[in-house]
Every structure is written in structure tokens, then in C-alpha cells.
Scaffold this active site. Structure first.
Site, PDB file in Angstrom:
ATOM      1  N   ASP A  78       8.641  -5.523  -6.132  1.00  0.00           N
ATOM      2  CA  ASP A  78       7.438  -6.291  -6.495  1.00  0.00           C
ATOM      3  C   ASP A  78       6.925  -5.945  -7.885  1.00  0.00           C
ATOM      4  O   ASP A  78       7.307  -4.932  -8.477  1.00  0.00           O
ATOM      5  CB  ASP A  78       6.329  -6.075  -5.463  1.00  0.00           C
ATOM      6  N   GLU A 145       5.682  -1.932  -3.338  1.00  0.00           N
ATOM      7  CA  GLU A 145       5.313  -0.619  -3.865  1.00  0.00           C
ATOM      8  C   GLU A 145       3.933  -0.651  -4.508  1.00  0.00           C
ATOM      9  O   GLU A 145       3.132   0.276  -4.348  1.00  0.00           O
ATOM     10  CB  GLU A 145       6.365  -0.162  -4.884  1.00  0.00           C
TER      11      GLU A 145
END
Length: 482
Positions: A78, A145
């Protein structure tokens, strides 16, 4: 295909361009993950996802490297979605548009996603290359994350074979990271009472143009926090006049970025008093925020509301935002020039009749946030609110005696002509969580120079990417035999 595909190393930049083309903000990485898995299976590589959505790909050792231990390359899928207010970008639909500016690659008015897209691209480029020497490889790409390390928290035990891992989420060339801070979220909730509007004027005050940045790596730089500045402004206004009420208030958008913008709508009796406080506040910002030369305070008249906060709620919000601890709490006593404990309010918004402030606490040591938690609890109790904590993740304790660290340090010295710096970072890497699940892992973290991560000014240094690639590929080629 964008112009960055002309850069070297070609496969890395080609992969980064592909990553930019598929939207992948936190909680919306599935399309990118599935595209990567499909590609890997098309190359006849082992590829699967675990229950948390993480991706694992395996590639056999290159010829002559079969007797070397397996190595895992790790990145997260991400990116942080941040855009300037004037930039119309839908992070769920629109691709990131990278462009070359001198020695840097950046996007136009949005975050670039070099954090951690460059690391992810490097791992995929190694898988995609047929001319590199390497042991058996595992590439682990984790979910979400940036919004709580949820992929690392839910990583499947017993999935990884490797005992050595190279994390690719570091953002400074010439440095090897061997430790990082842990973190925890705090949600500060303040109930708000409403009343019918009784004031003749209504204005929106906007604090804009701040640099923002990473709330860990940049917390010591003196950059302004727009939400905290809103608290300073409201307190100044309450000293000038008590005849005003908050109508609406908001700021920031993600918990791990220093907020660049914050907004408050105010109903009041004396418009001249508001403008006078604004002008004084502008002077204050210019004198105090040397790291934010483009800071602005904008005032616009808006339609009168039907309701406002009542007087008590207005004053409580102003005082709490002003008194809220924020920034560096303590520098480390053992590691020079490294922040030990910090906190940053990243998001402020209204939900279900209450004002919520999302705060990220970070510390290098166990119990390092106990004191600041006590402050937050006391502040909430005195103001009629509450604080709840969630999303704890452990720090990564330094271990400078591993073989992978010694090898990486030696290779780095050969590539750059001097010894690399060895660092412990005041930011959240997934290494601590991964070692909790796989305690036998030996881990180091490296990466290229990335500036202003988590902000629309994010950029990655092109020569540093080449240096990082040289170090990474040489380390893989020099992994010693079992």
C-alpha cells in the site's frame, strides 16, 4: 507507459511504473496484489496469498547458487494517499503519474508511492531478471502497512522458509537500518453539545500550505502541524472575544502524516475581531514556522448555520487542541540524535456527535509512551472526554552481529566508497512484527533516498535508486554458502 521507464535499472523502473498505474492506497491493494500474483504464476513461479491478503512468491536459486541459504525480500503493497487540495485525484480509480524532474521522480500534486513502491519494484525486478546471481528467493509483499501494519500482524506462521530477510522500506541511501520504533494509535474523543445558532456572521478559517511529511522520520524537523496550529489560533481568538462558536472542524487525512491542512468554521458576533486575530496569527506563523515558508491562513465568509457547538464545547475543543502534547517527547539517551518517543495528531474529524483526534505514538523502548499516555488520559478526563488505544506494534530491537548485516555493510562500502551509516529509525518498519512471528529471522533494511514521504512533495532520487539496486543485487550474489 511513462517517461520513467527510460531510467536505469530498467526493470526496476518498469515495475515501478506498472505499480503506479494500479491504484493501491491502504485497504485497497487487492487489484495490485492480484495483478502481481497473476504475473508470477504466468512466469511459473510459486505465488499465493495468505488469510490477511499478503503475497508470497518464490523463485529457485540461479545456476551455481543452489547451496546458498534462501533470502526473503520484503516490501508493503500500500501507499499513503495524500493530495494537495487543488489536485483532483481519486486514489481509488486514478493512476499515479510519475515524472522526471532533474535527478528526482515525483508525482503531480499527490504522493508518489515510492514508499514502498520502489522497494516492491526492486523485489519484483529481481524475480523478473534472468541475468542475476541469487540464492532461492522469497518475495513477501504485505498488506496495509501504512494504516496499522495489518498484513504483518496477520501474516501466516510457517509460511516463510527463509532465515534471512532484507526489508526494502528504508528511505536514505548510504544507510543500513537495524532497528526501529514501535507504535500505537490513540483515539481522543470529546463529546460535543450543539445549540441553535445565535450569531450574525460565519466564516471558514483554513490553515494551509504546510509541508507535512512523515510523522516519524520528520517529527524532529520543526514542521508545523495544522491541527495543533488550529488549537493555537482558537485559543488566541478566545482571548480576543468569547462571543463565537465552532460550527465545524477538521484536519489531516491519515494518522501517520503530519497534517498539512486544517479547517474550522466559526459563527461569531464581531467579524473585525476575527480578522484582527487572523492577521496577528499570520505574523506568528511567519516568525515561528521557518520550515513552512508557504504557510497560509485563509478566511472566507460562508452561509449561516442552523446549529453550532455550545459555549462550553467550543472552549473545551480550543483548550484541548492547544494543550495536546505533540511532537518529540524525548531523544534517546543511548543513540545520538535519534528520537526515542514522540506523538503526532494526524486526523481530526466529527463522528456521531463527538470530535475525534487520531494520534500516533511512537517509541524505541518498552514503556516509552507510558508518561505521554498518562498526559493524554489526564487531559481527556479533565475535559470530559476519553482516550482509547489500539493497533500496537512492537519495535525492532537492533542486532548488529548478524551475517547479513556484516555482508551488507561490506558491499555498501564497496559500492559507495565509504562505510554506510548504521541507523535506528524513528518510524514503524514491519521488521519487529515479522520477527515476532518468525523470531529466527536475521533482518536488515535498506533503500534509496526518498524525500517528504506521506506528502504530495514525495520524491525519490534517481541516482540513489541505482546505488540501492547495486547494493541489493551484489548482496544477493554474495550470500555465503550454507
Amino acid at each position: 507507459m511513462s517517461e520513467i521507464q527510460t531510467l536505469q535499472p530498467a526493470k526496476l523502473w518498469q515495475w515501478f511504473d506498472k505499480i503506479c498505474a494500479i491504484p493501491h492506497p491502504s485497504y485497497h491493494e487487492d487489484a495490485l496484489a492480484e495483478a502481481i500474483v497473476a504475473w508470477a504464476k504466468g512466469k511459473n513461479l510459486f505465488a499465493e496469498r495468505d488469510e490477511a491478503g499478503n503475497v508470497l512468491i518464490r523463485k529457485a536459486a540461479s545456476k551455481g547458487m543452489e547451496n546458498r541459504p534462501s533470502v526473503a525480500l520484503q516490501a508493503h503493497l500500500d501507499m499513503v494517499p495524500q493530495a494537495n487540495e487543488a489536485t483532483h485525484h481519486d486514489f481509488l480509480k486514478d493512476p499515479i503519474l510519475p515524472r522526471i524532474e532533474g535527478d528526482w521522480v515525483r508525482a503531480g500534486g499527490t504522493t508518489l508511492g515510492a514508499d514502498n513502491g520502489i522497494g516492491m519494484a526492486s523485489a519484483l525486478a529481481v524475480l523478473d531478471s534472468d541475468d542475476l546471481a541469487h540464492p532461492e528467493l522469497e518475495v513477501l509483499l504485505t498488506m496495509t502497512e501504512e494504516a496499522g501494519m495489518e498484513g504483518a500482524v496477520g501474516l501466516r506462521p510457517g509460511w516463510l522458509r527463509s532465515k534471512v530477510m532484507i526489508n526494502t522500506d528504508t528511505e536514505e541511501s548510504g544507510e543500513i537500518y537495524i532497528g526501529c520504533a514501535g507504535g500505537e494509535n490513540a483515539d481522543l474523543k470529546l463529546p460535543v453539545n450543539m445549540q441553535p445558532n445565535k450569531f450574525p456572521h460565519c466564516f471558514e478559517v483554513a490553515i494551509k500550505g504546510l509541508r507535512g511529511g512523515h510523522s516519524g522520520c520528520d517529527i524532529h524537523t520543526g514542521r508545523g502541524n495544522a491541527i495543533k496550529l488550529l488549537g493555537v489560533f482558537l485559543t488566541a481568538l478566545s482571548c480576543a472575544t468569547e462571543e463565537f462558536a465552532i460550527v465545524a472542524i477538521r484536519g489531516g487525512s491519515v494518522r501517520n502524516a503530519i497534517p498539512r491542512e486544517a479547517f474550522v468554521t466559526l459563527a461569531l458576533d464581531d467579524a473585525d475581531a476575527l480578522h484582527a486575530v487572523v492577521e496577528t496569527f499570520k505574523t506568528h506563523l511567519k516568525a515561528e514556522l521557518t520550515e513552512d515558508p508557504n504557510a497560509q491562513v485563509l478566511v472566507n465568509r460562508v452561509a449561516l448555520p442552523q446549529q453550532t457547538f455550545d459555549a462550553a464545547s467550543t472552549q473545551t475543543v480550543a483548550h484541548v487542541l492547544n494543550a495536546l502534547p505533540n511532537g518529540v517527547v524525548k531523544f534517546s539517551d543511548t543513540i545520538k540524535d535519534v528520537v526515542e518517543t514522540s506523538l503526532s495528531i494526524g486526523v481530526l474529524n466529527m463522528k456521531e456527535g463527538a470530535l475525534h483526534g487520531t494520534i500516533l505514538l511512537r517509541t524505541l523502548i518498552e514503556h516509552g509512551t507510558d508518561e505521554v499516555k498518562a498526559e493524554l488520559n489526564a487531559l481527556a478526563q479533565q475535559s470530559g472526554g476519553e482516550v482509547t488505544y489500539s493497533g500496537y506494534y512492537p519495535g525492532w530491537e537492533p542486532h548488529p552481529d548478524t551475517e547479513i548485516f556484516a555482508l551488507t555493510k561490506r558491499v555498501y562500502s564497496q559500492v559507495i566508497g565509504k562505510e554506510p551509516k548504521v541507523k535506528v529509525i524513528h518510524a514503524g518498519l514491519e521488521c519487529g512484527l515479522l520477527k515476532k512471528i518468525y523470531p529466527e529471522l536475521e533482518v536488515i533494511s535498506i533503500g534509496p533516498t526518498i524525500r517528504n514521504a506521506h506528502s504530495p512533495d514525495e520524491c525519490v532520487h534517481i541516482p540513489a535508486v541505482q546505488t540501492y539496486w547495486s547494493v541489493l543485487t551484489r548482496v544477493l550474489a554474495d550470500i555465503p554458502a550454507k
